[in-house]
Design an enzyme around this catalytic site. Structure first.
Site, PDB file in Angstrom:
ATOM      1  N   LYS A  13      -3.748 -16.360   0.299  1.00 32.85           N
ATOM      2  CA  LYS A  13      -3.830 -17.109  -0.962  1.00 32.85           C
ATOM      3  C   LYS A  13      -2.484 -17.160  -1.688  1.00 32.85           C
ATOM      4  CE  LYS A  13      -7.002 -14.474  -2.840  1.00 32.85           C
ATOM      5  NZ  LYS A  13      -7.077 -13.394  -1.829  1.00 32.85           N
ATOM      6  N   ARG A  88     -12.553 -12.671  -9.925  1.00 32.72           N
ATOM      7  CA  ARG A  88     -12.933 -11.781  -8.832  1.00 32.72           C
ATOM      8  C   ARG A  88     -14.362 -11.288  -8.988  1.00 32.72           C
ATOM      9  NH1 ARG A  88      -7.325 -10.303  -7.179  1.00 32.72           N
ATOM     10  NH2 ARG A  88      -7.413  -9.021  -5.324  1.00 32.72           N
ATOM     11  N   ARG A 127       2.484  -6.532   5.807  1.00 37.92           N
ATOM     12  CA  ARG A 127       3.191  -7.207   4.701  1.00 37.92           C
ATOM     13  C   ARG A 127       4.271  -6.318   4.093  1.00 37.92           C
ATOM     14  NH1 ARG A 127      -0.246  -9.912   0.026  1.00 37.92           N
ATOM     15  NH2 ARG A 127      -1.038  -7.824  -0.328  1.00 37.92           N
ATOM     16  N   ARG A 160       3.562  -2.426  -0.327  1.00 41.51           N
ATOM     17  CA  ARG A 160       2.802  -2.165  -1.551  1.00 41.51           C
ATOM     18  C   ARG A 160       1.904  -0.957  -1.323  1.00 41.51           C
ATOM     19  NH1 ARG A 160       0.062  -7.850  -3.228  1.00 41.51           N
ATOM     20  NH2 ARG A 160      -1.690  -6.451  -3.559  1.00 41.51           N
ATOM     21  N   ARG A 171     -10.248  -2.309  -0.482  1.00 42.59           N
ATOM     22  CA  ARG A 171     -10.115  -3.638  -1.095  1.00 42.59           C
ATOM     23  C   ARG A 171     -11.066  -4.623  -0.436  1.00 42.59           C
ATOM     24  NH1 ARG A 171      -3.961  -4.693  -0.547  1.00 42.59           N
ATOM     25  NH2 ARG A 171      -4.348  -6.680  -1.570  1.00 42.59           N
TER      26      ARG A 171
HETATM   27  P1  AMP Z   1      -3.804  -8.996  -5.507  1.00 40.21           P
HETATM   28  O1  AMP Z   1      -2.325  -9.056  -5.656  1.00 40.21           O
HETATM   29  O2  AMP Z   1      -4.500 -10.258  -5.903  1.00 40.21           O
HETATM   30  O3  AMP Z   1      -4.223  -8.511  -4.139  1.00 40.21           O
HETATM   31  O4  AMP Z   1      -4.335  -7.902  -6.543  1.00 40.21           O
HETATM   32  C1  AMP Z   1      -3.915  -6.558  -6.451  1.00 40.21           C
HETATM   33  C2  AMP Z   1      -4.817  -5.675  -7.305  1.00 40.21           C
HETATM   34  O5  AMP Z   1      -4.727  -6.082  -8.671  1.00 40.21           O
HETATM   35  C3  AMP Z   1      -6.303  -5.750  -6.984  1.00 40.21           C
HETATM   36  O6  AMP Z   1      -6.672  -4.905  -5.896  1.00 40.21           O
HETATM   37  C4  AMP Z   1      -6.906  -5.283  -8.296  1.00 40.21           C
HETATM   38  O7  AMP Z   1      -6.785  -3.887  -8.462  1.00 40.21           O
HETATM   39  C5  AMP Z   1      -5.986  -5.944  -9.321  1.00 40.21           C
HETATM   40  N1  AMP Z   1      -6.467  -7.292  -9.690  1.00 40.21           N
HETATM   41  C6  AMP Z   1      -5.861  -8.483  -9.439  1.00 40.21           C
HETATM   42  N2  AMP Z   1      -6.586  -9.504  -9.913  1.00 40.21           N
HETATM   43  C7  AMP Z   1      -7.701  -8.946 -10.470  1.00 40.21           C
HETATM   44  C8  AMP Z   1      -8.846  -9.480 -11.114  1.00 40.21           C
HETATM   45  N3  AMP Z   1      -9.018 -10.806 -11.284  1.00 40.21           N
HETATM   46  N4  AMP Z   1      -9.785  -8.605 -11.565  1.00 40.21           N
HETATM   47  C9  AMP Z   1      -9.633  -7.276 -11.429  1.00 40.21           C
HETATM   48  N5  AMP Z   1      -8.586  -6.702 -10.818  1.00 40.21           N
HETATM   49  C10 AMP Z   1      -7.617  -7.535 -10.334  1.00 40.21           C
END
Ligand code: AMP
Length: 218
Positions: A13, A88, A127, A160, A171
């Site tokens: 994404k 989410r 990654r 990360r 996740r």
């Molecule tokens: P991402 O970079 O989208 O994979 O997000 C990394 C982490 O940020 C996720 O595993 C969550 O801990 C937090 N996070 C990102 N977006 C959200 C969201 N919309 N709601 C809750 N936690 C989020």
């Protein structure tokens, strides 16, 4: 046009969001990036989020909803935005719909990146991210010219914390438990378009480009 990108972690994404926002001039809003940025800047909200992020859990809704609504209310979101990593769960989706409805807007298309778990896991575990400019690389699929160094700014590439094996598994569990139901939520609204997250970057981009062009975007 206002778009949501939906799919498991590792579906691609973020990568598609970057190329699509460049091509179609959408504002790219990534909640994960915003939270990591807040942490880097030493903000309280970033520190609160970190404990959840490191475990692969969702950050509490009140934190993310506020930052997204605030961001998409700004001038540069007027022409359209692309939400990557938000909503989410159904509460976030409802709040998003309500906030947009108040200003006469709505989510117009949801691109659902259907992705096999083998592909997601391989993408996440390989990654590497530039500490300085946040560019993404992959040890196999998109290696940097010089190992460990960003091609664009010379910054150091790191893994990360939440891309480490144990957190990746959590996740994916959290995605199934909290986020997957949004497929039905948006299907019911008749705005869901399914694409294959298993495709490589260029091929998936071509598929999405055709979908958007059909909607009249150039
Ligand atoms: P991402 O970079 O989208 O994979 O997000 C990394 C982490 O940020 C996720 O595993 C969550 O801990 C937090 N996070 C990102 N977006 C959200 C969201 N919309 N709601 C809750 N936690 C989020």
């Amino acid at each position: 046009m206002n778009l949501v990108l939906l799919g498991p972690p590792g579906a691609g994404k973020g990568t598609q969001a970057k190329v699509l926002s460049r091509e179609f001039k959408f504002l790219h809003v990534s909640t994960g990036d915003m939270l990591r940025e807040a942490l880097k800047e030493g903000k309280e909200v970033g520190r609160r989020a970190k404990t959840y992020m490191d475990k692969g859990e969702l950050v509490p809704d009140d934190i993310v909803i506020d930052i997204v609504i605030e961001r998409i209310s700004q001038e540069d979101a007027k022409k359209g935005f692309l939400l990557d990593g938000f909503p989410r769960n159904e509460r976030q989706a409802n709040q998003l719909d309500e906030s947009l409805a108040r200003v006469g807007k709505k989510v117009e298309m949801v691109l659902y990146f259907k992705t096999s778990s083998e592909v997601s896991i391989a993408r996440l575990s390989g990654r590497r991210v530039c500490q300085a400019c946040r560019a993404n690389f992959h040890v196999k699929n998109m290696p940097p010219k010089k190992s460990g160094i960003c091609d664009y700014c010379g910054g150091k590439l790191i893994q990360r914390n939440d891309d480490k094996e144990k957190t990746v598994k959590n996740r994916l569990v959290v995605y199934e438990k909290e986020t997957e139901s949004l497929i039905g939520y948006y299907k019911e609204k008749d705005i869901l378009q399914e694409v294959s997250g298993d495709l490589d970057v260029d091929n998936l981009f071509e598929v999405i480009k055709v979908l958007l062009q059909k909607e009249g975007l150039k």
